[in-house]
Design a protein around this motif. Structure first.
Motif, short mmCIF file in Angstrom:
data_model
loop_
_atom_site.label_atom_id
_atom_site.label_comp_id
_atom_site.label_asym_id
_atom_site.label_seq_id
_atom_site.Cartn_x
_atom_site.Cartn_y
_atom_site.Cartn_z
N ILE A 86 0.84 -1.21 0.00
CA ILE A 86 0.00 0.00 0.00
C ILE A 86 0.87 1.25 0.00
O ILE A 86 0.63 2.22 -0.74
N THR A 87 1.92 1.23 0.82
CA THR A 87 2.81 2.40 0.89
C THR A 87 3.47 2.65 -0.46
O THR A 87 3.56 3.81 -0.91
N THR A 117 -1.55 6.00 4.27
CA THR A 117 -1.30 4.59 4.61
C THR A 117 -2.07 4.24 5.87
O THR A 117 -2.75 3.21 5.94
N GLY A 123 4.73 -0.73 6.06
CA GLY A 123 4.70 0.51 5.28
C GLY A 123 5.90 1.38 5.62
O GLY A 123 6.56 1.92 4.72
#
Lengths: 243, 258
Positions: free
Chosen positions: A55-56, A77, A156
């Motif tokens: 996701i990051t 995030t 992340g």
């Protein structure tokens, strides 16, 4: 379909009727927390760590603009993980792991007459076997989701700092920006609802198995599929209600 | 005493039990015999309340636990019942000792020490001393049946139900299980009901024998009178076993000679 839903609610009524000694009940709950909760820690941690990192990376790529401060990646995030990734994605992972475990365990007990043996003794088998699983999931799944949030944020941070070109300070500053404590409550409310669906739906399919080993496998699949559908649908409803 | 009156059971449109009327003799081994699919397991499951009949009564000392779906009565009668299932139905997650202790854990206020002592006594009674810590997966078929018997008698039941207690066992172990059930019935004065299609059991321990054929009670008698029966279906059933067939022929030859 309607008959299945009706039978599900009839079973729930039996589950919430008294079964026997309180001492035996809590012993069962502890056993279930061990089997359903502690045993899920490795898979939850692993999935969260890598999805948090992914996701990051996605956010860094898509938010690469001079108009957006770099710390916004940390903020986005956090939002994505707390609001959706941890409760919903991990809910679906747990539907697979816990759901198949519950359905196959109860299904095996049904076809080997162990449930009949409990019933013949005068014990409410549905309450004795299913209620501790529901309570264990309601108690431990929120802990698993907290763990998931921590692992995903760590993933992340690690990827953002190591290959994403941001400093540790920028990421953590982003995480702490615009605090909104209700986000966490929102995640826990969703988790509790999902935990109830996973444990009760899977128990229903396992407890009501008829036939042999093949049917236990089918019940296990139905348990996972229907728990997942219940999670997705209730996620939509809860998001609409709580946001 | 257990008394069944006008019992009928259906699965959907298919009737599996037809107007069954029978009495089980108190303190004796009462056998229900018949070929596979004749309805004897359905009859037993109906008697212990696992299946609900469409009509009829099942009276335990005059208490009808079918009528009115009285859950409290059903539960109180079930606590007087011990049951040995066909495969043993031992709880996989518990050890042998914990399996035998299970009904005591659920229903008694005994201390843990008392429960362990009682469970060990029951295991000793079925010749399983030393097997306390084993898990059900480590047991042979005969041992599983004996643990199931120990669990069934742990609460000193008034009625013992055994569903095919010697199915899947070799003849020697079958005989041991039959003897054990008969001894326990005598010792504790239990009313025992056994589902079987084993003719050795019928001849050896059948104080009363109820022959079920296609869901109907076809014949009633005892282990010794069954050889004298001229009922075509019973003779057909007995002749399926080579050993019983020879015994039957010898019995007839003796009669003819006499």
């Amino acid at each position: 379909m309607i008959a299945t839903i009706g039978n599900y609610f009839l079973l729930l009524r039996k589950v919430f009727s008294p079964s026997g000694k309180q001492k035996m009940f809590w012993k069962q709950v502890i056993d279930e927390i061990h089997q359903l909760g502690f045993d899920s820690i490795p898979i939850v941690s692993l999935v969260s760590l890598f999805v948090g990192a992914a996701i990051t990376i996605q956010l860094q790529i898509n938010m690469d603009s001079p108009w957006i401060p770099i710390y916004a990646v940390g903020f986005a995030t956090r939002k994505a993980i707390v609001m959706e990734l941890a409760p919903t994605i991990i809910g679906l992972i747990l539907a697979g792991k816990i759901g198949s475990h519950i359905a196959s365990q109860l299904g095996s007990m049904r076809i080997t007459e162990q449930i009949d043996a409990i019933e013949v003794m005068g014990v409410n088998s549905a309450s004795y076997l299913i209620l501790p699983k529901i309570i264990a999931c309601l108690m431990f799944n929120p802990i698993l989701i907290m763990l998931s949030i921590v692992a995903a944020l760590f993933g992340g941070w690690a990827i953002g700092v190591s290959v994403g070109g941001m400093t540790s300070y920028e990421f953590i500053y982003g995480l702490q920006s615009f605090p909104h404590p209700f986000d966490l409550a929102y995640a826990i409310i969703k988790t509790v609802v999902f935990a109830f669906f996973i444990s009760s739906i899977s128990s229903f399919y396992g407890y009501t198995v008829k036939g042999g080993a093949l049917e236990v496998g089918r019940a296990s699949t139905k348990a996972v599929v229907n728990s997942s559908i219940a999670i997705i649908l209730s996620n939509l409803v809860l998001t609409q209600l709580l946001m | 005493m257990i008394e069944i009156q006008h019992l009928n059971k259906f699965f959907g449109d298919r009737q599996v039990l037809f107007d069954i009327n029978l009495k089980m003799m108190p303190g004796k081994c009462n056998l229900i015999i018949g070929q596979s699919g004749s309805g004897k397991t359905v009859l037993m499951k109906t008697m212990v309340g696992l299946l609900a009949p469409e009509s009829g009564s099942i009276l335990f000392d005059g208490r009808n636990f079918v009528k009115g779906n009285n859950q409290e009565l059903l539960t109180s009668i079930r606590r007087e019942i011990g049951m040995v299932f066909q495969g043993g139905a031992l709880f996989d997650s518990l050890s042998v000792l914990e399996n035998v202790m299970f009904p005591m854990d659920m229903f008694t206020k005994k201390s843990r020490g008392e429960k362990i002592k009682r469970a060990k006594d029951c295991l000793q009674r079925v010749d399983l001393k030393g097997a306390e810590k084993l898990s059900p997966a480590e047991l042979s078929g005969g041992m599983r049946k004996r643990v199931a018997i120990a669990r069934a008698i742990a609460m000193a039941p008034k009625y013992l139900f055994c569903d095919e207690p010697n199915s899947g066992l070799d003849p020697r172990t079958s005989e041991l299980i039959d003897n054990l059930i008969a001894e326990i019935t005598d010792e504790y004065g239990i009313t025992t009901i056994i589902n079987t299609h084993d003719m050795n059991s019928v001849l050896k321990i059948g104080d009363t024998v109820n022959f079920i054929y296609e869901g109907k009670l076809w014949w009633q008698g005892n282990g010794s009178s069954i050889l004298d029966s001229d009922n075509k279906e019973i003779i057909h059933f007995m002749e399926a076993s080579e050993l019983t067939k020879r015994l039957l022929h010898n019995h007839r030859d003796k009669h003819l000679t006499a």
